[in-house]
Design a protein around this motif. Structure first.
Motif, mmCIF file in Angstrom:
data_model
loop_
_atom_site.group_PDB
_atom_site.id
_atom_site.type_symbol
_atom_site.label_atom_id
_atom_site.label_comp_id
_atom_site.label_asym_id
_atom_site.label_seq_id
_atom_site.Cartn_x
_atom_site.Cartn_y
_atom_site.Cartn_z
ATOM 1 N N THR A 31 -10.903 -8.100 8.642
ATOM 2 C CA THR A 31 -10.776 -8.519 7.536
ATOM 3 C C THR A 31 -10.882 -7.634 6.301
ATOM 4 O OG1 THR A 31 -12.691 -9.569 7.325
ATOM 5 C CG2 THR A 31 -11.007 -10.952 8.277
ATOM 6 N N ALA A 32 -11.216 -6.432 6.488
ATOM 7 C CA ALA A 32 -11.577 -5.719 5.423
ATOM 8 C C ALA A 32 -10.462 -5.387 4.736
ATOM 9 C CB ALA A 32 -12.242 -4.318 5.989
ATOM 10 N N ALA A 33 -10.571 -5.013 3.371
ATOM 11 C CA ALA A 33 -9.587 -4.585 2.109
ATOM 12 C C ALA A 33 -9.089 -3.295 2.474
ATOM 13 C CB ALA A 33 -9.959 -4.991 0.960
ATOM 14 N N PRO A 34 -7.706 -2.839 2.391
ATOM 15 C CA PRO A 34 -7.268 -1.639 2.578
ATOM 16 C C PRO A 34 -7.979 -0.678 1.515
ATOM 17 C CG PRO A 34 -5.581 -3.143 1.685
ATOM 18 C CD PRO A 34 -6.742 -3.934 1.855
ATOM 19 N N ALA A 35 -7.798 0.607 1.643
ATOM 20 C CA ALA A 35 -8.311 1.590 0.642
ATOM 21 C C ALA A 35 -7.436 1.355 -0.662
ATOM 22 C CB ALA A 35 -8.336 2.740 1.086
ATOM 23 N N PRO A 36 -8.067 1.723 -1.709
ATOM 24 C CA PRO A 36 -7.478 1.599 -3.099
ATOM 25 C C PRO A 36 -6.482 2.648 -3.101
ATOM 26 C CG PRO A 36 -9.694 2.719 -3.549
ATOM 27 C CD PRO A 36 -9.660 2.229 -1.912
ATOM 28 N N GLY A 37 -6.549 3.826 -2.432
ATOM 29 C CA GLY A 37 -5.425 4.591 -2.699
ATOM 30 C C GLY A 37 -4.494 4.743 -1.180
ATOM 31 N N PRO A 38 -3.369 5.315 -1.540
ATOM 32 C CA PRO A 38 -2.721 5.424 -0.025
ATOM 33 C C PRO A 38 -3.319 6.082 1.139
ATOM 34 C CG PRO A 38 -1.885 6.936 -1.725
ATOM 35 C CD PRO A 38 -2.836 6.359 -2.462
ATOM 36 N N LEU A 39 -3.353 5.423 2.266
ATOM 37 C CA LEU A 39 -4.059 5.973 3.505
ATOM 38 C C LEU A 39 -3.283 5.695 4.600
ATOM 39 C CD1 LEU A 39 -6.809 7.252 4.577
ATOM 40 C CD2 LEU A 39 -7.595 5.103 4.539
ATOM 41 N N VAL A 40 -2.886 6.679 5.454
ATOM 42 C CA VAL A 40 -2.166 6.656 6.662
ATOM 43 C C VAL A 40 -3.259 6.892 7.731
ATOM 44 C CG1 VAL A 40 -0.253 7.414 8.008
ATOM 45 C CG2 VAL A 40 -0.196 7.217 5.563
ATOM 46 N N VAL A 41 -3.301 6.018 8.631
ATOM 47 C CA VAL A 41 -4.297 6.052 9.808
ATOM 48 C C VAL A 41 -3.368 6.021 11.291
ATOM 49 C CG1 VAL A 41 -6.053 5.083 11.145
ATOM 50 C CG2 VAL A 41 -6.062 5.274 8.525
ATOM 51 N N VAL A 42 -3.571 6.845 12.110
ATOM 52 C CA VAL A 42 -3.182 7.128 13.253
ATOM 53 C C VAL A 42 -4.013 7.024 14.292
ATOM 54 C CG1 VAL A 42 -1.513 8.217 14.741
ATOM 55 C CG2 VAL A 42 -0.808 8.097 12.401
ATOM 56 N N THR A 56 -9.173 0.147 6.758
ATOM 57 C CA THR A 56 -8.862 0.524 5.478
ATOM 58 C C THR A 56 -7.175 1.307 5.026
ATOM 59 O OG1 THR A 56 -9.632 2.883 5.825
ATOM 60 C CG2 THR A 56 -11.285 1.000 5.213
ATOM 61 N N ALA A 57 -6.573 1.218 6.052
ATOM 62 C CA ALA A 57 -5.098 1.704 6.053
ATOM 63 C C ALA A 57 -4.282 1.036 5.296
ATOM 64 C CB ALA A 57 -4.606 2.014 7.513
ATOM 65 N N TRP A 58 -3.220 1.525 4.584
ATOM 66 C CA TRP A 58 -2.187 1.199 4.198
ATOM 67 C C TRP A 58 -1.019 0.926 5.341
ATOM 68 C CZ3 TRP A 58 -0.086 2.514 -1.402
ATOM 69 C CH2 TRP A 58 -1.321 2.120 -2.236
ATOM 70 N N LEU A 59 -1.004 1.838 6.143
ATOM 71 C CA LEU A 59 0.190 2.150 6.986
ATOM 72 C C LEU A 59 -0.489 2.992 8.419
ATOM 73 C CD1 LEU A 59 3.219 1.784 7.074
ATOM 74 C CD2 LEU A 59 3.467 4.177 6.230
ATOM 75 N N ASP A 113 8.023 7.711 2.332
ATOM 76 C CA ASP A 113 7.968 7.753 0.814
ATOM 77 C C ASP A 113 8.375 6.362 0.439
ATOM 78 O OD1 ASP A 113 7.800 8.786 -1.846
ATOM 79 O OD2 ASP A 113 10.116 8.554 -1.724
ATOM 80 N N ARG A 114 9.332 5.773 1.135
ATOM 81 C CA ARG A 114 9.609 4.412 0.929
ATOM 82 C C ARG A 114 8.771 3.285 1.124
ATOM 83 N NH1 ARG A 114 14.469 6.399 2.944
ATOM 84 N NH2 ARG A 114 14.286 5.140 4.804
ATOM 85 N N ALA A 115 8.187 3.609 2.116
ATOM 86 C CA ALA A 115 6.944 2.545 2.759
ATOM 87 C C ALA A 115 6.011 2.767 1.940
ATOM 88 C CB ALA A 115 6.735 2.889 4.111
ATOM 89 N N LEU A 116 5.426 3.639 1.484
ATOM 90 C CA LEU A 116 4.031 3.956 0.569
ATOM 91 C C LEU A 116 4.671 3.216 -0.684
ATOM 92 C CD1 LEU A 116 2.866 7.418 1.656
ATOM 93 C CD2 LEU A 116 1.945 5.182 2.170
ATOM 94 N N PRO A 142 -0.204 10.217 -5.437
ATOM 95 C CA PRO A 142 -1.516 10.810 -5.583
ATOM 96 C C PRO A 142 -2.605 10.076 -4.820
ATOM 97 C CG PRO A 142 -0.369 10.336 -7.556
ATOM 98 C CD PRO A 142 0.436 9.733 -6.611
ATOM 99 N N GLY A 143 -3.551 10.932 -4.197
ATOM 100 C CA GLY A 143 -4.625 10.658 -3.466
ATOM 101 C C GLY A 143 -4.175 10.230 -1.964
ATOM 102 N N LEU A 144 -2.824 10.582 -1.614
ATOM 103 C CA LEU A 144 -2.606 10.219 -0.239
ATOM 104 C C LEU A 144 -3.380 11.119 0.865
ATOM 105 C CD1 LEU A 144 -0.625 9.084 1.870
ATOM 106 C CD2 LEU A 144 0.721 11.047 1.422
ATOM 107 N N GLU A 145 -3.816 10.284 1.867
ATOM 108 C CA GLU A 145 -4.683 10.971 2.970
ATOM 109 C C GLU A 145 -4.079 10.479 4.206
ATOM 110 O OE1 GLU A 145 -9.022 10.152 2.701
ATOM 111 O OE2 GLU A 145 -9.119 11.156 0.665
ATOM 112 N N LEU A 146 -4.249 11.395 5.299
ATOM 113 C CA LEU A 146 -3.851 10.974 6.694
ATOM 114 C C LEU A 146 -5.144 11.070 7.617
ATOM 115 C CD1 LEU A 146 -1.794 10.673 9.117
ATOM 116 C CD2 LEU A 146 -1.616 12.880 9.212
#
Length: 487
Positions: free
Chosen positions: A186-197, A266-269, A333-336, A222-226
Motif C-alpha cells: 500500500t505504499a505511495a508511489p515516488a513523487p517523481g517519475p520512477l520506472v521499475v522492472v 514506489t514505482a509509477w510504471l 512518454d505518453r504513459a508517464l 524531470p527526475g525520471l529514473e529506471l
C-alpha cells in the motif's frame, strides 16, 4: 470416482529459485509445489544443482532434490524418475524450451506437460543454425511424439494457441495463469517519475531498448529514473550501456522479497520490452502492488495487460520496419504524462489491483492439480470415465439466466471436470475447454434446459473469457467484484 485426497507428485524443472539464472518459470513451479504441499500432498521438486546448494532440502513443506548441471540434469532426473515412478501418483514435466521427456520412463504414472512458452523463435535468434534446428525438433516433433495426447498446462491463451499451431501438440490444453506475491502493498508511489522492472536480465528481455527509450524521454520528465531488480547474463552489457546514457539507471541485483516489494511499491510504471514469452508474472506482480504496466503487444504480455485499464500495450512493429526504440519511447512518454495526473494514476492503480486480485497461487495450484486428475481420468477407469471430448483449440462459453436452471442445480454435477462456472447477478456463465457447440448442447440437455431459449447464448470463447473463467476457485477465496466463482 473422485481423485485421492492426497497424492505423491514430482515436479521436474530445469532450475529452482536458488539458481543464479532463476526466473518466472522457477517461481511458478515453486509456488505450485508450496500450495500442493500445504494441501497435504507429498511434493518433490527435481531440479539442477548449482554450486553451493544442497542435494536435498525441504522448502515450504515440499522436498527439493537437486542433481546435475545445465544439461546433465535431464538424464539424471530421468534416472531418478525411473527409480521412483512406482511411488508417484503424478508428474508435472516443466518444459523450458525442451521438456524432460518423462513419459519415456514414467511407465503408467500420469504425466502433465507444463509449457511456459514456445521457444521456436528464440532458438533461431540465440543458437547456431544446427543447434537451433535440433532444439526446435526436440520442442516440436519429438515432444509431440513422446507426450501424445497427454494433458498440457500453459500460462496464457497466447501460449495455448502457440502449442497448437506451432508445436501441434494433441493433448487437452488447460490455461492456468500464475498468481502474484505482492498483493497488499500500500505504499505511495515516488513523487517523481520512477520506472521499475523486476526480472532476469537476459538478452531476449530487450532491456537495452528500454534503457535507450528512457534516455530519450528523460528531458521531458524531470527526475525520471529506471530501477532494475534482478540479475542475469546481460547485466554487464546493460551497465556499460547505462554508463553512456543521461538518464539514471539503478541496478539493484537480486533482492529479498521484502526489499523487492519496497522498491516496486514506489514505482509509477513497470515496463516489458520483451519479444514475448508466457504469462508475464512480473507485470502481474506490479499490478498487484498497484503499479500500472506498459508492454509490447507480444505473446503472453498481451494477455496479462488490460489496455487502458491496468496499463498500456504497444503494437509490435518489427514487421513494418519501425524503430523499436522510437515506438517504445513514444509510448513511454505518453504513459508517464498520463500518470502525472493524480486522477488518471489512481484509476489505473485501482484497475491494476482489481485485475491482479483475480489471480492467486492457490488457484494456480488447483488448476495444475485438475490437469493431473484429468490425466488420471483419461488413462485409468479407476479415476472415472475416460475423456469423451477430442482435444481441440476451441472453448465454448455458455451464457444463460439462472432462472432457467433447476432449483437443485449445482455446478459440476452434470459437467466435465475442468468446466468452469461463474454466477454473476441473475446470469450464469460456463467455460467449456476443448468443447464445441455439440458438447455445449449436450450439457444443456443434461441440465434439462431448452437450448432453443433465446435468452441462452453459445459463443466461442475469446482470450478474455479464457483468462476470466479458466481457473478454479474455492469458497475461501475472495469473490470477484459483482460475481461469485464456483467450480
Amino acid at each position: 470416482m473422485s481423485a485421492p485426497r492426497t497424492a505423491r507428485i514430482a515436479v521436474l524443472n530445469w532450475r529452482d529459485r536458488r539458481h543464479p539464472a532463476a526466473g518466472g518459470a522457477e517461481l511458478y513451479c515453486e509456488r505450485v509445489a508450496r500450495e500442493l504441499a500445504a494441501d497435504g500432498h507429498a511434493v518433490t521438486l527435481v531440479t539442477s544443482r548449482p554450486a553451493g546448494t544442497p542435494a536435498r532440502e525441504v522448502v515450504d513443506g515440499y522436498a527439493v532434490r537437486r542433481m546435475g548441471g545445465w544439461m546433465t540434469v535431464y538424464p539424471l532426473a530421468m534416472a531418478w524418475l525411473l527409480r521412483h515412478r512406482r511411488q508417484l501418483d503424478g508428474v508435472v514435466d516443466s518444459a523450458n524450451g525442451i521438456p524432460f521427456f518423462s513419459p519415456v520412463v514414467a511407465g503408467g504414472t500420469p504425466v502433465v506437460l507444463l509449457v511456459h512458452h514456445v521457444h521456436q523463435d528464440l532458438f533461431t535468434r540465440s543458437l547456431p543454425r544446427a543447434a537451433a534446428r535440433f532444439a526446435a525438433w526436440l520442442e516440436g516433433p519429438a515432444t509431440r511424439r513422446v507426450y501424445g495426447r497427454r494433458n498440457v498446462v500453459v500460462l496464457s491463451p497466447s501460449t495455448r494457441k502457440a502449442v497448437r499451431r506451432r508445436l501441434h501438440l494433441r493433448g487437452p490444453v488447460r490455461v492456468v495463469p500464475g498468481g502474484a506475491d505482492t498483493r497488499g502493498i500500500t505504499a505511495a508511489p515516488a513523487p517523481g517519475p520512477l520506472v521499475v522492472v523486476v526480472g532476469r536480465l537476459s538478452p531476449y528481455k530487450r532491456l537495452d531498448t528500454l534503457l535507450t527509450a528512457v534516455a530519450r524521454v528523460a528531458p521531458a520528465h524531470p527526475g525520471l529514473e529506471l530501477h532494475l531488480v534482478g540479475d542475469g547474463t546481460d547485466r554487464h552489457r546493460l551497465e556499460d550501456l547505462a554508463a553512456g546514457l543521461s538518464a539514471p539507471v539503478v541496478f539493484h541485483g537480486r533482492l529479498s522479497d521484502a526489499d523487492r516489494d519496497d522498491v516496486l511499491a514506489t514505482a509509477w510504471l513497470s515496463v516489458s520490452a520483451s519479444d514475448g514469452g508466457d504469462w508475464s508474472l512480473s507485470l502481474l506482480e506490479a499490478n498487484a502492488a498497484g503499479v500500472p504496466s506498459l508492454a509490447r503487444r507480444a505473446t503472453g504480455a498481451r494477455d496479462t495487460v488490460r489496455h487502458g485499464e491496468t496499463g498500456w500495450l504497444v503494437d509490435d512493429t518489427e514487421e513494418s520496419g519501425a524503430d523499436p526504440v522510437a515506438v517504445l519511447a513514444s509510448a513511454l512518454d505518453r504513459a508517464l504524462a498520463e500518470l502525472a495526473d493524480p486522477a488518471t494514476a489512481e484509476r489505473l492503480r485501482s484497475g491494476a489491483r482489481a485485475w491482479a486480485g483475480r489471480f492467486t497461487w492457490r488457484r494456480t495450484a488447483d488448476g495444475v492439480l485438475a490437469a493431473l486428475v484429468s490425466e488420471h481420468e483419461r488413462t485409468s477407469r479407476s479415476w472415472g470415465r475416460p475423456e469423451r471430448r477430442a482435444a481441440n483449440d476451441v472453448s465454448v462459453v455458455v451464457d444463460l439466466p439462472r432462472a432457467v436452471l433447476p432449483e437443485s442445480w449445482r455446478p459440476g454435477a452434470t459437467s466435465r471436470r475442468g468446466d468452469r462456472w461463474l454466477v454473476q447477478d441473475d446470469r450464469v456463465r460456463a467455460l467449456l475447454p476443448g468443447a464445441d457447440e455439440v458438447d455445449a448442447l449436450g450439457l444443456l440437455s443434461r441440465l434439462d434446459v431448452d437450448a432453443h431459449d433465446p435468452s441462452i447464448s453459445l459463443l466461442v470463447a475469446r482470450h478474455a473469457d479464457v483468462v476470466d473463467l479458466t481457473t478454479p476457485a474455492r469458497s475461501a477465496q475472495p469473490h470477484r467484484p459483482g460475481g461469485t466463482d464456483v467450480a
